[in-house]
Design an enzyme around this catalytic site. Structure first.
Site, short mmCIF file in Angstrom:
data_model
loop_
_atom_site.label_atom_id
_atom_site.label_comp_id
_atom_site.label_asym_id
_atom_site.label_seq_id
_atom_site.Cartn_x
_atom_site.Cartn_y
_atom_site.Cartn_z
N LYS A 185 -18.71 16.03 -3.04
CA LYS A 185 -18.31 14.67 -2.69
C LYS A 185 -17.70 14.00 -3.93
O LYS A 185 -18.40 13.71 -4.90
CB LYS A 185 -19.52 13.85 -2.21
CG LYS A 185 -19.19 12.41 -1.83
CD LYS A 185 -19.98 11.48 -2.71
CE LYS A 185 -19.56 10.04 -2.66
NZ LYS A 185 -18.17 9.70 -2.91
N GLY A 238 -22.18 10.17 -13.19
CA GLY A 238 -21.79 8.81 -12.81
C GLY A 238 -22.63 7.81 -13.57
O GLY A 238 -23.15 8.11 -14.65
N SER A 239 -22.78 6.64 -12.99
CA SER A 239 -23.46 5.56 -13.71
C SER A 239 -24.97 5.80 -13.75
O SER A 239 -25.53 6.49 -12.90
CB SER A 239 -23.18 4.23 -13.00
OG SER A 239 -23.72 4.27 -11.70
N GLY A 243 -27.53 7.25 -10.90
CA GLY A 243 -28.28 8.44 -11.30
C GLY A 243 -29.78 8.25 -11.14
O GLY A 243 -30.48 9.14 -10.67
N GLU A 260 -25.71 13.45 -15.45
CA GLU A 260 -24.91 13.09 -16.63
C GLU A 260 -24.50 11.64 -16.44
O GLU A 260 -23.68 11.33 -15.57
CB GLU A 260 -23.66 13.98 -16.73
CG GLU A 260 -23.95 15.42 -17.06
CD GLU A 260 -24.55 15.61 -18.43
OE1 GLU A 260 -24.43 14.71 -19.29
OE2 GLU A 260 -25.17 16.67 -18.65
N CYS A 294 -17.06 8.60 -20.68
CA CYS A 294 -18.49 8.51 -21.00
C CYS A 294 -18.71 8.64 -22.49
O CYS A 294 -19.69 8.16 -23.04
CB CYS A 294 -19.26 9.57 -20.24
SG CYS A 294 -18.56 11.21 -20.45
N GLU A 394 -23.17 -0.53 -21.54
CA GLU A 394 -21.92 0.21 -21.29
C GLU A 394 -20.93 -0.70 -20.55
O GLU A 394 -21.19 -1.12 -19.42
CB GLU A 394 -22.20 1.46 -20.45
CG GLU A 394 -20.96 2.33 -20.33
CD GLU A 394 -21.17 3.57 -19.46
OE1 GLU A 394 -21.74 3.45 -18.36
OE2 GLU A 394 -20.75 4.66 -19.89
P1 NAP Z 1 -20.82 5.74 -9.94
O1 NAP Z 1 -20.41 4.43 -9.36
O2 NAP Z 1 -22.25 5.96 -10.21
O3 NAP Z 1 -20.26 6.85 -8.93
C1 NAP Z 1 -20.35 8.22 -9.22
C2 NAP Z 1 -20.38 9.00 -7.91
O4 NAP Z 1 -21.59 8.70 -7.22
C3 NAP Z 1 -19.25 8.64 -6.96
O5 NAP Z 1 -18.84 9.78 -6.27
C4 NAP Z 1 -19.95 7.66 -6.01
O6 NAP Z 1 -19.33 7.55 -4.75
C5 NAP Z 1 -21.30 8.31 -5.90
N1 NAP Z 1 -22.36 7.46 -5.39
C6 NAP Z 1 -22.41 6.11 -5.38
N2 NAP Z 1 -23.56 5.70 -4.78
C7 NAP Z 1 -24.24 6.82 -4.42
C8 NAP Z 1 -25.47 7.07 -3.77
N3 NAP Z 1 -26.25 6.08 -3.35
N4 NAP Z 1 -25.87 8.35 -3.57
C9 NAP Z 1 -25.10 9.37 -4.00
N5 NAP Z 1 -23.89 9.20 -4.60
C10 NAP Z 1 -23.47 7.94 -4.82
O7 NAP Z 1 -20.05 6.02 -11.30
P2 NAP Z 1 -18.48 5.89 -11.59
O8 NAP Z 1 -18.12 4.45 -11.71
O9 NAP Z 1 -17.71 6.73 -10.64
O10 NAP Z 1 -18.37 6.60 -13.02
C11 NAP Z 1 -18.54 5.91 -14.21
C12 NAP Z 1 -19.86 6.26 -14.86
O11 NAP Z 1 -19.96 7.66 -15.03
C13 NAP Z 1 -20.03 5.67 -16.25
O12 NAP Z 1 -21.32 5.15 -16.38
C14 NAP Z 1 -19.85 6.88 -17.17
O13 NAP Z 1 -20.49 6.77 -18.42
C15 NAP Z 1 -20.43 7.96 -16.33
N6 NAP Z 1 -19.94 9.28 -16.78
C16 NAP Z 1 -20.81 10.08 -17.46
C17 NAP Z 1 -20.40 11.31 -17.93
C18 NAP Z 1 -21.34 12.21 -18.67
O14 NAP Z 1 -21.05 13.38 -18.78
N7 NAP Z 1 -22.46 11.71 -19.18
C19 NAP Z 1 -19.07 11.73 -17.70
C20 NAP Z 1 -18.21 10.88 -17.01
C21 NAP Z 1 -18.67 9.64 -16.54
P3 NAP Z 1 -18.31 6.34 -4.43
O15 NAP Z 1 -17.16 6.49 -5.36
O16 NAP Z 1 -17.96 6.61 -3.02
O17 NAP Z 1 -19.08 5.08 -4.63
#
Ligand code: NAP
Length: 506
Positions: A185, A238-239, A243, A260, A294, A394
């Protein structure tokens, strides 16, 4: 349905889920649009608004394919990964342009994102012929002892938008080479990037059901994957907020989950640093991908004697950065991903005005057609304290905090004073200081005389503290997420031999 373009070419194309080797519509009958963040009038495509029922079908397809895929010799699985890597390389420019259009990063960085996919595909293809376990001597005669890796089953893979090709490849490649099947997904901000990847996976020869794509919201599709008892492992990037929610839900089922999450990465600049080199590294890490990595540098911790000369360099160079569509090769900084991201950055800039001294930037960028997209000026605050909110939280945008400190000791304390622990760097020409930093910095990645970004796929990637839960992506350790260990003892003595008993005196 094939990868449908259900309307005449001039109209917005509609794309399907990919389940059991077929492109198909959602049971919802609904779609959502993906927009170009540099010009929101540009609709990239329409994508299926997935449902729990769609996820159930994808999981069924993955379960059905699992026994066949698990029994396919790993070197053969690796050959398909290799073919996929070669297709990615062949289509790199087309994929990079599509990525820039859908999520905004400048074209050179988009090429790098695709290249990470190529690199991990080739690395993991090789794991098809390695995937090493241990063969060790037994404590008993005529007995053989060894360990092997085995796949878990169906892997649920949930990815963000900021590395929309690299991160799905980081996860799917080790999952698949080890014999798992996948339900994937992607972020709702980058479904087109995911679709293009999956098209090439199908072309590379992954059998039907081995890799399934379901687009749609986190609340519906993501939750259904996370909560399914038939998914053995979740790999999520993701966030931190999402997570933690996933960790709670998977914890109830004792399901394996690799997380992550967010980062707040610091660069330490010591008095003997090459300030021009530090400026290069800081700007690349802070404003590359518009600060939406990230591993982005968002805190620069500088010893007082070099604060002013470093700030002068940072300000001068930031003034020259050109904003615009990342498809223009002369552009340095693309848009933020969406309106919500721009609002979040603006709110942190308001906080920053109260906490530090605004050096440059601080506003949405609207000139020269930029108002059509989500552009924000690269922003620097000086005089920030280590525990200020802009130095701690962040922001995920082009906002850099400069934190003055007295010496290496206070720099190291300030660097470690965050709840995250992904990446860090130190600029110094003193080898002893460099080694102290390598020892002291509490992050999963440390750079010496480079910015906080630039990881290579053959070393582990991931963070300490609240950046994750101890798993790692990339490198051979990525296999740990997707495999169980099985220890095997073969006794060829022809008699009962009792370990810990029969080999003891008396
Ligand atoms: P996000 O809002 O948490 O979304 C990440 C993924 O999770 C998306 O596919 C999202 O779907 C999905 N999601 C949202 N709610 C969910 C739920 N209740 N259950 C399961 N999945 C769900 O994060 P983002 O804004 O896309 O990414 C930015 C974040 O990622 C930042 O905090 C960044 O630091 C982090 N990141 C970390 C790394 C690492 O390796 N540490 C690498 C890259 C990014 P939808 O898009 O449909 O909401």
């Amino acid at each position: 349905m094939t990868r449908t373009e259900t309307a005449p070419a001039v109209e917005t194309p509609t794309y399907g889920h990919f389940i059991a080797g077929e492109w198909c519509e959602s049971t919802s009958g609904a779609t959502f649009e993906s927009h170009n963040p540099a010009d929101t009038r540009d609709v990239v495509g329409r994508f299926q608004q997935g449902t729990k029922a769609d996820v159930a079908m994808a999981i069924k397809a993955a379960e059905t394919a699992f026994p066949m895929w698990h029994r396919t010799p790993a070197p053969k699985r690796g050959e398909i990964l290799y073919a996929f890597g070669a297709l990615l390389a062949q289509h790199k420019e087309r994929l990079a342009e599509a990525m820039t259009r859908e999520m905004g990063k400048v074209i050179a960085e988009a090429r790098g994102d695709v290249q990470e996919g190529v690199d991990i595909a080739y690395l993991m293809a090789g794991e098809g012929r390695r995937m090493a376990g241990d063969t060790v001597p037994s404590e008993l005669p005529d007995k053989w002892a060894m360990s092997i890796r085995q796949p878990l089953g169906v892997a649920g893979i949930i990815t963000p938008w900021n590395f929309p090709m690299a991160i799905p490849c980081w996860k799917t490649m080790p999952a698949l080479v080890t014999g798992n099947t996948v339900v994937f997904k992607p972020s709702s901000d980058t479904p087109h990037c995911a679709t293009l990847l999956v098209e090439l996976m199908a072309e590379a020869g992954f059998p039907p059901g081995v890799l399934n794509l379901v687009t749609g919201s986190g609340g519906e599709v993501g939750d259904a994957i996370v909560d399914s008892p038939d998914i053995a492992v979740i790999s999520f990037t993701g966030s931190s907020a999402t997570g933690k929610r996933i960790a709670e839900r998977t914890g109830r089922r004792l399901k394996r989950v690799s997380l992550e999450l967010g980062g707040k990465n610091g660069v330490v600049v010591l008095a003997d640093a090459d300030l021009d080199l530090a400026t290069d590294g800081i700007l690349w890490s802070a404003f590359g991908t518009t600060g939406q990595r990230c591993t982005a540098a968002s805190r620069v911790i500088v010893v007082r004697p070099v604060v002013e000369p470093l700030l002068a360099r940072l300000e001068t160079r930031t003034r020259t950065l050109r904003l615009g569509s990342g498809l223009d090769p002369a552009v340095d900084v693309g848009p933020l991903i969406n309106a919500g991201a721009a609002d979040k950055v603006a709110s942190y800039v308001d906080i920053g005005r109260r906490e530090g001294d605004l050096v440059i930037g601080g506003a949405r960028a609207t000139g020269d057609g930029l108002a059509l997209g989500h552009f924000f000026e690269p922003t620097i605050f000086a005089g920030v304290a280590p525990m200020d909110r802009i130095g701690q939280e962040e922001i995920f945008g082009p906002v850099l905090s400069v934190i003055p400190v007295e010496d290496y000791g206070s720099a190291m304390l300030a660097l470690n004073q965050t709840r995250y622990g992904l990446s860090s760097s130190v600029f110094t020409r003193d080898v002893n200081q460099a080694f102290r930093a390598m020892r002291d910095f509490e992050t999963g990645i440390v750079y010496v005389n480079a910015g906080t970004t630039g990881a290579e796929v053959h070393l582990p990637f991931g963070g300490w503290k609240e950046t994750g839960n101890g798993h790692r992506e990339a490198g051979h350790v990525a296999l740990d997420t997707y495999t169980e260990w099985k220890s095997i003892y073969v006794d060829f003595s022809g008699r009962l031999q009792r370990a810990q008993i029969d080999n003891q005196p008396g």
